[in-house]
Write an enzyme that holds these catalytic residues in place. Structure first.
Site, PDB file in Angstrom:
ATOM      1  N   GLU A  45       0.773  -1.073  -0.090  1.00 28.89           N
ATOM      2  CA  GLU A  45      -0.031  -0.074   0.179  1.00 28.89           C
ATOM      3  C   GLU A  45       0.728   1.433   0.033  1.00 28.89           C
ATOM      4  O   GLU A  45       1.899   1.072   0.667  1.00 28.89           O
ATOM      5  CB  GLU A  45      -0.981  -0.016   1.296  1.00 28.89           C
ATOM      6  CG  GLU A  45      -1.756  -1.241   1.227  1.00 28.89           C
ATOM      7  CD  GLU A  45      -2.729  -1.350   2.350  1.00 28.89           C
ATOM      8  OE1 GLU A  45      -2.794  -0.282   3.135  1.00 28.89           O
ATOM      9  OE2 GLU A  45      -3.353  -2.318   2.675  1.00 28.89           O
ATOM     10  N   CYS A 103       3.168   8.690   0.425  1.00 34.67           N
ATOM     11  CA  CYS A 103       3.813   8.056   1.635  1.00 34.67           C
ATOM     12  C   CYS A 103       3.890   6.532   1.086  1.00 34.67           C
ATOM     13  O   CYS A 103       3.102   5.974   0.932  1.00 34.67           O
ATOM     14  CB  CYS A 103       2.809   8.124   2.794  1.00 34.67           C
ATOM     15  SG  CYS A 103       3.244   6.908   4.178  1.00 34.67           S
ATOM     16  N   CYS A 158       5.751  -5.606   9.259  1.00 35.14           N
ATOM     17  CA  CYS A 158       6.678  -4.837   9.974  1.00 35.14           C
ATOM     18  C   CYS A 158       7.111  -5.618  11.366  1.00 35.14           C
ATOM     19  O   CYS A 158       5.954  -6.229  11.616  1.00 35.14           O
ATOM     20  CB  CYS A 158       6.241  -3.369  10.384  1.00 35.14           C
ATOM     21  SG  CYS A 158       7.620  -2.455  11.192  1.00 35.14           S
ATOM     22  N   CYS A 167       5.026  -1.839  16.837  1.00 40.35           N
ATOM     23  CA  CYS A 167       4.633  -0.725  17.547  1.00 40.35           C
ATOM     24  C   CYS A 167       2.895  -0.843  17.947  1.00 40.35           C
ATOM     25  O   CYS A 167       2.292  -1.243  16.863  1.00 40.35           O
ATOM     26  CB  CYS A 167       4.474   0.649  16.833  1.00 40.35           C
ATOM     27  SG  CYS A 167       6.368   0.765  16.217  1.00 40.35           S
ATOM     28  N   CYS A 185       0.005   0.571  15.947  1.00 42.95           N
ATOM     29  CA  CYS A 185       0.140   0.565  14.350  1.00 42.95           C
ATOM     30  C   CYS A 185      -0.388  -0.622  14.144  1.00 42.95           C
ATOM     31  O   CYS A 185      -0.048  -1.936  14.453  1.00 42.95           O
ATOM     32  CB  CYS A 185       1.486   0.811  14.092  1.00 42.95           C
ATOM     33  SG  CYS A 185       1.839   0.639  12.248  1.00 42.95           S
ATOM     34  N   SER A 191      11.444   7.870   7.733  1.00 37.86           N
ATOM     35  CA  SER A 191      10.948   7.984   9.176  1.00 37.86           C
ATOM     36  C   SER A 191      11.561   6.597   9.697  1.00 37.86           C
ATOM     37  O   SER A 191      11.357   5.435   9.199  1.00 37.86           O
ATOM     38  CB  SER A 191       9.529   7.894   9.112  1.00 37.86           C
ATOM     39  OG  SER A 191       9.223   7.795  10.538  1.00 37.86           O
ATOM     40  N   LEU A 198       8.957   8.930  17.957  1.00 41.40           N
ATOM     41  CA  LEU A 198       9.182   8.906  19.351  1.00 41.40           C
ATOM     42  C   LEU A 198       8.233   8.253  19.897  1.00 41.40           C
ATOM     43  O   LEU A 198       8.100   7.330  21.001  1.00 41.40           O
ATOM     44  CB  LEU A 198       9.655  10.289  19.867  1.00 41.40           C
ATOM     45  CG  LEU A 198      10.628  10.184  21.215  1.00 41.40           C
ATOM     46  CD1 LEU A 198      11.883   9.588  20.727  1.00 41.40           C
ATOM     47  CD2 LEU A 198      10.686  11.768  21.591  1.00 41.40           C
ATOM     48  N   CYS A 250      -1.952   7.539   9.067  1.00 41.34           N
ATOM     49  CA  CYS A 250      -0.887   6.903   9.607  1.00 41.34           C
ATOM     50  C   CYS A 250      -1.321   5.898  10.817  1.00 41.34           C
ATOM     51  O   CYS A 250      -2.136   5.954  11.398  1.00 41.34           O
ATOM     52  CB  CYS A 250      -0.450   8.175  10.436  1.00 41.34           C
ATOM     53  SG  CYS A 250       1.033   8.846   9.399  1.00 41.34           S
TER      54      CYS A 250
HETATM   55 FE1  SF4 Z   1       6.422  -0.745  11.827  1.00 40.22          FE
HETATM   56 FE2  SF4 Z   1       6.282   1.856  11.467  1.00 40.22          FE
HETATM   57 FE3  SF4 Z   1       3.992   0.521  12.475  1.00 40.22          FE
HETATM   58 FE4  SF4 Z   1       6.086   0.931  14.059  1.00 40.22          FE
HETATM   59  S1  SF4 Z   1       4.721   2.449  13.359  1.00 40.22           S
HETATM   60  S2  SF4 Z   1       4.854  -1.367  13.577  1.00 40.22           S
HETATM   61  S3  SF4 Z   1       7.746   0.877  12.587  1.00 40.22           S
HETATM   62  S4  SF4 Z   1       5.213   0.559  10.305  1.00 40.22           S
END
Ligand code: SF4
Length: 366
Positions: A107, A120, A127, A131, A134, A211, A236, A354
Site C-alpha cells: 500500500e 507515503c 513490519c 508498535c 500501528c 522515518s 518517538l 498513519c
Molecule cells: Fe512498523 Fe512503523 Fe508501524 Fe512501528 S509504526 S510497527 S515501525 S510500520
C-alpha cells in the site's frame, strides 16, 4: 499503425528470470548493456526513460533502436508492482493497492497538500517493530520490498498524481508507509540515491523524508553515508523508557538515551530540522507531564515536533485524545520554545491514515 502488445509484466512467475529494470542502478544498467554488446551511453538513455520520463514499457524508449528494444524486452521488464485499485477518501487522499509478483499486497498513499502531492510509500510487507498503536505492526514482516518495488511505488504515484496536475508529482516523498525503512537498509538507501540522481527524477533531498522507529545503528550508518542527504523523522511517541517499551518494543534494544544520542550525532543540514513524530494516545502519553518531559528530552536537538492524534483501527486498545487535549499538548510545547504542529489526519475513510496501513476496506466508499 501497429500497436505493440502489452508486455507481460505480471504474468511471469517467481522463477521467471526476467530482470526488473527498476532494480538496477545506473551501474547495473551499464553492466546490462555491456553484456548486450552495446555502448555505455545506452545505459544512461535507458536510465532517463525509466526515472526521468517514467515509461512503463520498453517499447516506449523511442531513441533506442528497435532491435535493442526487442532484445531488452526478451530479458527484462519494467516494474514489479501491479496497481490493483485506488481507494479515494472524501478528503482527496488516495490509497494505492499494489500487488507484488509473489502475491503480496503493498500500500502507498497519495496525500494532496497545498503545495502538491505527498507520496507515503512502503518499504516492507508487514513490519517487525510491533508498535502497539500501528496496524501494520500486527502483520509481522513477510519480507522486505526490493529496490524496484520501492521505486515502482513512486512511478505509480507519478502516473496517477502527475497526469492530473501537470506538475512533476509527487512533490514530496515520505518513507512512512508499511515497514521500518531502516530495517530494509540497502534497498532504501539505493532508492534514495535513485530518486535524487541528477539524470533521473532528480528530487531534492528537501523533499524526501525517511522515518524510523529508532534503529540506532542504522541511524548512525545513514549519517555516515557519503554524498547522501536525508531528512530524518523519528517516531518517538513516549517520554520515558518504561512507557516507550510498552508502546514500541524496539526501545528494549535501543533505549531513549541511546536514541537521542544518535539523533544528536545525526547531521542535519543547515536551515533544516529533524522531525519528531509523536502519536498522541488518550490517557497514555498526552499528559502535561509528558509534554514537559518531551521538551527536556529534545533540549539541544534541532528538531520540530509533529503531533499525530491517534487514528483508531478495529481491535486497537487506544483512543484518540479530544481536540482540546491535543491543543493543550501543542501549546505546552510551544510555550517552552519547541515548534510543534498537529498533523491533520488524511485518508482515514479508506484506512490510509498513519498507522492504518494493512487494513483494506472491503468496499470503496461512496
Ligand atoms: Fe512498523 Fe512503523 Fe508501524 Fe512501528 S509504526 S510497527 S515501525 S510500520
Amino acid at each position: 499503425m501497429t500497436v505493440a502488445p502489452p508486455e507481460p509484466v505480471m504474468e511471469r512467475g517467481p522463477d521467471n528470470p526476467s530482470v526488473d529494470l527498476l532494480e538496477l542502478p545506473l551501474e547495473g544498467l551499464e553492466s546490462l548493456v555491456a553484456e548486450l554488446g552495446e555502448r555505455p551511453y545506452r545505459a544512461l538513455q535507458i536510465f532517463r526513460w525509466l526515472h526521468l520520463r517514467g515509461v512503463r514499457r520498453i517499447d516506449e524508449m523511442t531513441d533506442i533502436s528497435r532491435p535493442l528494444r526487442a532484445r531488452l524486452a526478451s530479458l527484462a521488464h519494467i516494474g514489479g508492482l501491479k496497481l490493483s485499485d485506488v481507494l479515494e477518501d472524501a478528503d482527496g487522499t488516495r490509497k494505492m493497492l499494489l500487488d507484488s509478483v509473489d502475491g503480496h499486497s503493498v500500500e502507498a498513499v497519495l496525500i494532496p497538500m497545498e503545495v502538491g502531492t505527498t507520496l507515503c510509500l512502503s518499504t516492507q510487507v508487514g513490519c517487525n517493530m510491533g508498535c502497539e498503536f500501528c496496524l501494520t505492526g500486527r502483520l509481522r514482516k513477510q519480507r522486505n520490498l526490493t529496490l524496484g518495488e520501492i521505486v515502482d511505488q513512486v512511478a505509480h504515484g507519478r502516473r496517477i498524481a502527475g497526469d492530473e496536475s501537470g506538475r512533476p508529482e509527487p512533490g514530496n516523498i515520505v518513507f512512512m508507509g508499511m515497514g521500518e525503512p531502516l530495517d530494509n537498509y540497502e534497498a532504501v538507501v539505493a532508492a534514495l540515491r535513485l530518486l535524487q540522481h541528477s539524470h533521473g527524477a532528480s528530487l531534492s533531498s528537501r523533499r524526501i523524508t525517511v522515518s524510523t522507529a529508532g534503529l540506532v545503528p542504522a541511524i548512525d550508518r545513514l549519517a555516515a553515508e557519503p554524498d547522501l542527504v536525508v531528512n530524518l523523522a523519528v517516531s518517538l511517541n513516549a517520554t520515558t523508557n518504561e512507557q516507550r517499551e510498552r508502546l514500541m518494543p524496539v526501545t528494549r534494544a535501543y533505549p531513549l538515551e541511546a536514541l537521542l544520542a544518535a539523533l544528536r550525532r545525526f547531521p542535519v543540514p543547515q536551515r533544516r530540522r529533524m522531525t519528531i513524530e509523536y502519536v498522541l494516545l488518550a490517557g497514555v502519553n498526552d499528559s502535561p507531564a509528558d509534554a514537559r518531559r518531551l521538551v527536556r528530552l529534545l533540549h539541544g536537538l534541532r528538531a520540530k515536533v509533529n503531533l499525530l492524534p491517534f487514528n483508531p483501527w478495529p481491535g486497537s486498545r487506544f483512543a484518540r485524545p479530544p481536540d482540546a487535549r491535543v491543543a493543550e499538548f501543542q501549546e505546552s510545547l510551544q510555550e517552552r520554545g519547541v515548534t510543534a504542529t498537529v498533523r491533520q489526519s488524511r485518508g482515514r475513510g479508506v484506512g490510509a491514515a498513519c498507522g492504518q496501513l494493512g487494513e483494506i476496506p472491503r468496499e470503496k466508499p461512496e
